[in-house]
Design an enzyme around this catalytic site. Sequence first.
Site, PDB file in Angstrom:
ATOM      1  N   GLY A 284       0.781  -1.258   0.031  1.00 54.91           N
ATOM      2  CA  GLY A 284      -0.010  -0.032   0.012  1.00 54.91           C
ATOM      3  C   GLY A 284       0.753   1.220   0.010  1.00 54.91           C
ATOM      4  N   GLU A 287       6.612   4.228   5.059  1.00 58.05           N
ATOM      5  CA  GLU A 287       6.689   5.426   5.749  1.00 58.05           C
ATOM      6  C   GLU A 287       7.931   5.926   5.722  1.00 58.05           C
ATOM      7  OE1 GLU A 287       6.295   2.217   6.746  1.00 58.05           O
ATOM      8  OE2 GLU A 287       7.401   1.684   8.682  1.00 58.05           O
ATOM      9  N   GLU A 321       0.697   5.728   7.346  1.00 59.52           N
ATOM     10  CA  GLU A 321       1.904   5.963   7.305  1.00 59.52           C
ATOM     11  C   GLU A 321       2.340   7.396   8.083  1.00 59.52           C
ATOM     12  OE1 GLU A 321       3.317   3.764   5.883  1.00 59.52           O
ATOM     13  OE2 GLU A 321       1.487   2.998   4.931  1.00 59.52           O
ATOM     14  N   HIS A 324       3.232   6.344  11.572  1.00 61.51           N
ATOM     15  CA  HIS A 324       4.554   5.646  11.651  1.00 61.51           C
ATOM     16  C   HIS A 324       5.777   6.818  12.059  1.00 61.51           C
ATOM     17  CE1 HIS A 324       4.144   1.509  10.772  1.00 61.51           C
ATOM     18  NE2 HIS A 324       3.771   1.733   9.716  1.00 61.51           N
ATOM     19  N   GLU A 343       3.984  -2.057  13.623  1.00 56.50           N
ATOM     20  CA  GLU A 343       2.810  -2.224  12.647  1.00 56.50           C
ATOM     21  C   GLU A 343       1.660  -2.271  13.617  1.00 56.50           C
ATOM     22  OE1 GLU A 343       2.966  -1.436   9.821  1.00 56.50           O
ATOM     23  OE2 GLU A 343       5.035  -1.562   9.383  1.00 56.50           O
TER      24      GLU A 343
HETATM   25  N1  B3K Z   1       5.934  -0.413   6.495  1.00 55.59           N
HETATM   26  C1  B3K Z   1       5.587  -0.797   5.428  1.00 55.59           C
HETATM   27  C2  B3K Z   1       5.411  -2.389   4.853  1.00 55.59           C
HETATM   28  C3  B3K Z   1       6.964  -2.802   4.214  1.00 55.59           C
HETATM   29  C4  B3K Z   1       6.613  -4.041   3.847  1.00 55.59           C
HETATM   30  C5  B3K Z   1       7.733  -4.577   3.093  1.00 55.59           C
HETATM   31  N2  B3K Z   1       7.595  -5.985   2.350  1.00 55.59           N
HETATM   32  C6  B3K Z   1       4.352  -0.330   5.032  1.00 55.59           C
HETATM   33  C7  B3K Z   1       3.392  -0.238   6.366  1.00 55.59           C
HETATM   34  O1  B3K Z   1       2.944  -0.979   7.017  1.00 55.59           O
HETATM   35  O2  B3K Z   1       3.192   0.971   6.572  1.00 55.59           O
HETATM   36 ZN    ZN Z   2       2.761   0.153   8.672  1.00 48.48          ZN
END
Ligand code: B3K
Ligand code: ZN
Length: 884
Positions: A284, A287, A321, A324, A343
């Site tokens: 999606g 961050e 995002e 984060h 997460e």
């Molecule tokens: N932190 C990223 C996810 C990255 C995935 C890598 N395979 C997006 C999110 O959770 O905000």
């Molecule tokens: Zn995330």
Amino acid sequence: MDIASRPSEPAASPQLADAAPPPQAPPVIRREDYLPPAWLVPEIALDFALGLDDTRVRSKLAVRRNPDGNGSTTLRLNGDNLTPVSVSLDGSAVNDWRLDGSDLLIDLPGEAHEVEIETAVNPAANSQLMGLYASGGMLCTQCEAEGFRRITFFPDRPDVLSTFTVRMEGDKQTFPILLSNGNCTDSGDGADGTHWAEWHDPWPKPSYLFALVAGDLVANSDSFTTMSGREVALNIYVRPGDEARTEHAMASLKASMKWDEETFGREYDLDLFNIVAVSDFNMGAMENKGLNVFNTRYVLADPETATDADYDGIEGVIGHEYFHNWSGNRVTCRDWFQLSLKEGFTVLRDQLFSADMGSAAVKRIEDVRILRAAQYPEDSGPLAHPIRPDSYQEISNFYTSTVYNKGAEVIRMMRTMVGEERFRAGTDLYFERHDGEAATCENFVKAIEDGAEIDLEQFRLWYSQAGTPQVTAKLIHENNFATLRLTQTVPPTPGQPEKQPMPIPLKVALFERETGKHHGEQLIVLDKETQDFPFKGYLRPPVVSLNRGFSAPVAIESERPDEDLVFLAARDDDPFARYEAMQSLVVRHLVKAVGGGLEERARDVERDAVSQAFEAILDSDSLEDLMRGELMILPAESYLAEQMLVADPSAIHAEREALKAWLGEELQDDFLDLHDRALAVPYSRDAEARGARKVKSIALQYIAAGDPEEGATRALAQYQAADNMTDRQGALMVLASLDCPEREEALGDFYKRYQGNALVVDKWFSLQTSSFHPDVLEHAKALANHPDFTMNNPNRVRALYMALAANPHAFHAASGEGYRIIGDLIRRLDPVNPQTAARFVPSLGRWRRIEPGRSAMMRAELEKIAAVPQLSRDVLEQVTKSLG
Ligand code: B3K
Ligand code: ZN
């Protein structure tokens, strides 16, 4: 000497702890093997000479021995598919570096050194979309979790935090915009039509948060003044022509910034916040500090091309995002086993944000629906893992619904137990204690424990035990006491045969039958295997409303009679409990019907109960349409399958469709009235109009189920009159499942109308593969050969195939063709984009829970994948575990 086996040689990252594996068995990385890094990199200066198919990267690392490390003199720099062009140490070229697998090792005599390395990468050839890659003529990066090592050699682990300075230079026409993290400190023109820019990020960060974007982009620009008065410039960069579709994203960003200040006391910490939308992206959004990179899907929206659900998705992901920046960036993870630290917490934060922006009740139901559709099957399948896993082979496989959604539920339970205020004291303490650090889940729990003043000793089991707890509820009524007897079992999962009871916070209310009222909601915590909770003052057995607000992510089994569920579905004052009563009534009926345990008369009695509950929902004046719509959605086939030890997907599909048709016939007038009423509401983005659009398309589904001809006529009329994508897609979804001439007409029109608009063409693909049309598999095969289909764009791949894998009618076709299509896809996609390919494996991995005929075919498909030589680590791990 074999470097990897030298005793003095530490594994610089836990990923490297094991010796070189045989080709078909990736090494297992274990949480318990964590070692602090031997060397730190306080500063890194990167210099990029940009080219779409040849980018040169000079990386200058200031390294210093970690006093908390094991004293090794060898610096291990992770690499993946890289060849060093040159290596120098303290200003002089050196030749005594060596490669250990993909990693570069250099012996360092002193306490602090400067290491300079040049690498060359080809972004255009990077189809994995990890590291630096080309997307539609622009360059962008994705580094989480281990993509930075595909750009340059570095200790690519989240507990090495560095201050980044980035210089980039490239052709001014090809790359008019040059972006990286932090602030732009300088820029200018170079020779031969080139230009350059320098960026500096003052906040030390791990390499996974690095980002670079270069390309022909335009910005929607705005600004935000933070609570302490800092003026932050905001830019959302998109392709020229897409600017007009970024208003909602910008509004969502500003709302997120304000909400985080008000709700969690978190203020933004740079003068600039950039978002870039790219069309080729594995997930999606990402961050990266000060430079979020987004899938276009979560940025671009206007009423003509985006549904209400798309708008909600944008708001949620922009918030996620942005949040984060504190839960992930300012406080990051010590190692990837701690992923849920950022997460799970950030999902909870985005859920609370969306709840505050719209209808909290509807949002909660949506959260639970996602959890049940995606996470429950994970927890009961071969890939089950705790929210803080103990081991992995490929970390990309652990960006799961368990880590994200169950992780959010676990933190939400702490919040429920201590209340909002004390929870805030806990999170304040967490941010204060760990700002600038790479932390662990344990650090988080401890901060909540100390800040909110609660003992979470036993609660920590939620971090270590996998599996969805099953709670059985029984009401015992004696004298004027109602006693709720609750029993919990946590089912065995791979590697965890025995489980201990966990604290399960349950919100409960007991309704008096006579008055239809309860004496207030209470929170009880079930923390033993079996426990009695007595409630005094009930002359007759009350109606029990349990797990209100979905206070715990558990499955509840209770012996409540149907009439109690009808009672709660009609009048529970907790919206989630009301929804749940409706769902339980339908689930109970369908599970019995599928199992063949219903005589015709009994079936009619049960259907009457469902119909009665539906009627109450359709007629209720006190319900808002957004909520009414939720209550009208039948439980998903995958959720129904979850309720059975071994499921027959055709029987589930047939019974669910039969109930829909029966309700459509029985309540036809109500659905027609509702459809007419909703059609009269003009388009706007307010809750009333969104609610009307929601019930409009759901009513249409029931009308079509009860009377396909009437359904087709109404759907085509809705399609043609639509002035927004929600109505148009809702109508087309109904038509796509019908075998009628209107179907072709509308699908043909839709494609012509939106050809060239990638996100809408994605909808056109997935509408067809998620349909219940008898020829859905033929349609899928034809779409795979459509000129607009490409394996190189994850959105397109997901539009065609993820929709199909999630459509039990297609995926579980009795011929096994659905399994073959997905198996074939995994094999063909793996060499192109292993991360996306691996996401399809779990659908086949459910074979143990499916009836024997289909089960054998699913297993055979997995075996065929396992037999492919040189599978990626991603697919290999998922397939091996699924075959178990
Ligand atoms: N932190 C990223 C996810 C990255 C995935 C890598 N395979 C997006 C999110 O959770 O905000
Ligand atoms: Zn995330």
